[in-house]
Design a protein around this motif. Structure first.
Motif, short mmCIF file in Angstrom:
data_model
loop_
_atom_site.label_atom_id
_atom_site.label_comp_id
_atom_site.label_asym_id
_atom_site.label_seq_id
_atom_site.Cartn_x
_atom_site.Cartn_y
_atom_site.Cartn_z
N LYS B 31 -2.21 -10.63 8.02
CA LYS B 31 -1.38 -9.88 7.07
C LYS B 31 -0.16 -10.72 6.71
O LYS B 31 0.33 -11.49 7.54
N LEU B 61 -3.51 2.54 -4.06
CA LEU B 61 -2.74 2.93 -2.89
C LEU B 61 -1.31 2.47 -3.10
O LEU B 61 -1.06 1.27 -3.25
N TYR B 62 -0.38 3.41 -3.10
CA TYR B 62 1.02 3.06 -3.38
C TYR B 62 1.56 2.06 -2.36
O TYR B 62 1.34 2.20 -1.16
N ALA B 63 2.27 1.07 -2.86
CA ALA B 63 2.92 0.11 -1.97
C ALA B 63 4.37 -0.04 -2.43
O ALA B 63 4.68 0.05 -3.62
N GLY B 64 5.25 -0.30 -1.47
CA GLY B 64 6.68 -0.38 -1.74
C GLY B 64 7.05 -1.37 -2.83
O GLY B 64 8.01 -1.18 -3.57
N ARG B 181 -0.08 -2.77 19.15
CA ARG B 181 -0.11 -2.43 17.74
C ARG B 181 -1.26 -1.51 17.37
O ARG B 181 -1.17 -0.75 16.42
N ILE B 184 -0.63 2.14 16.52
CA ILE B 184 0.43 2.46 15.57
C ILE B 184 -0.13 2.41 14.15
O ILE B 184 -0.71 1.42 13.73
N GLU B 185 0.05 3.51 13.42
CA GLU B 185 -0.42 3.55 12.02
C GLU B 185 0.37 2.59 11.14
O GLU B 185 1.47 2.20 11.50
N PRO B 186 -0.17 2.25 9.96
CA PRO B 186 0.60 1.43 9.01
C PRO B 186 1.93 2.12 8.67
O PRO B 186 1.96 3.33 8.42
N GLN B 187 3.00 1.35 8.69
CA GLN B 187 4.33 1.90 8.49
C GLN B 187 4.93 1.39 7.17
O GLN B 187 4.87 0.19 6.88
N PRO B 188 5.53 2.33 6.38
CA PRO B 188 6.15 1.90 5.11
C PRO B 188 7.28 0.91 5.36
O PRO B 188 8.01 1.03 6.34
N GLY B 189 7.41 -0.04 4.48
CA GLY B 189 8.47 -1.05 4.59
C GLY B 189 8.01 -2.27 5.36
O GLY B 189 8.57 -3.35 5.24
N ILE B 190 6.97 -2.08 6.18
CA ILE B 190 6.41 -3.22 6.92
C ILE B 190 4.99 -3.50 6.44
O ILE B 190 4.68 -4.61 6.05
N TYR B 192 3.18 -1.72 3.99
CA TYR B 192 2.87 -1.48 2.57
C TYR B 192 4.12 -1.10 1.82
O TYR B 192 5.17 -0.94 2.43
#
Lengths: 192, 192
Positions: B31, B61-64, B181, B184-190, B192
């Motif tokens: 990643k 899929l929305y990404a920051g 890891r 832990i689910e995918p976290q916004p700001g890191i 996506y």
């Protein structure tokens, strides 16, 4: 302007059931560690998060990010250093680099303790530990006192094993050397 | 606010004798490829460059970054896709993914030919070639018609050998898996 060929897509938005502030280490000998951290800033801003980025050692050589991040809302940015200690041509003694890095540690401690940031990036801190400008115990202390929902990103080559041990994610950037590149000087927008 | 301990540093600004637009490939299974490209956008904006970023496949899929880059002046940003073709859960047939990717190729051709951009990023195009949504010859054609001073960044895993051959720089991002890891689910700001 061309027309899209097929029907529009339905956009989904992820929302994790459990939010967790991650400790992310970006290390390795390749170029692209700070670049990757800057990309996280863009993402975080999109999610309306507040960000603090502190660059260790950097400060003697202009880089595009100094102005680039100023365009982003909710981002606080600090350069604190005098260049890469011990790298050929750097005129400042170790003691001054150490003083600057210790200032940066204090700044990091203050920003983390403020609970005002969703993402704190300590750029080149791994490298600063390797060069003994920052003590390993100081970095471990910063990680341990981090608010549970705050993301903490630590970049720089030669990340210490004890830091990697505490991280949730570790990325390594490798550069595949390319024969043509050696004759091309660093270019703005790509290299700095 | 703490005071800096030592005297201020003299800031230098690099200016290459020879400017050259680079072809940069960011590949590997880890990643951080798009993240790195977003960091280049921040740098380029700091240098007052104009940027066009086209995301292949992404769009479902929305990404920051969708909102993050909008805060940056001089950046044009397009998502053109319907998600990762063939990845579990993606409901769209290959033919629709191909149509969208072909639209993106036309858009890239138009933006490159406009000579209005200092940096063009074709995000996930390597992956799109691997999935046969884009023909290798199309990518080689885009590289060959690039203005000499324009930087072109091509991201995505499984970059084709012929693309790597034409690149000035190739970076590989590897992820060092971390046992903690996985829960832990995918976290916004890191993520996506």
């Amino acid at each position: 302007m061309m027309e899209k060929a097929s029907a529009p897509v339905v956009v989904q938005k992820l929302e994790p059931k459990h939010r967790k502030g991650l400790v992310v280490v970006i290390t390795g000998n390749g170029k692209g560690k700070t670049t990757s951290a800057l990309g996280m800033v863009v993402r975080a801003v999109g999610h309306r998060m507040s960000v603090c980025m502190i660059q260790f050692m950097k400060g003697d050589l202009y880089a595009g990010e100094w102005d680039g991040v100023k365009s982003l809302p909710g981002v606080e940015f600090h350069t604190t250093g005098k260049g890469f200690c011990g790298i050929g041509g750097n005129p400042y003694p170790w003691k001054e680099h150490r003083e600057n890095a210790q200032y940066a540690v204090g700044l990091a401690r203050e920003k983390i303790a403020s609970h005002q940031f969703d993402l704190v990036i300590l750029d080149e801190i791994n490298n600063a530990v390797k060069l003994k400008l920052v003590d390993l115990e100081q970095v471990l202390g910063l990680i341990e006192t981090k608010p549970p929902l705050m993301h903490l990103v630590l970049t720089g080559r030669d990340a210490a094993d004890a830091v990697i041990e505490l991280a949730d994610t570790v990325s390594e950037v490798h550069e595949v050397k390319h024969p043509y590149r050696k004759d091309i000087e660093p270019q703005p927008g790509i290299d700095y």
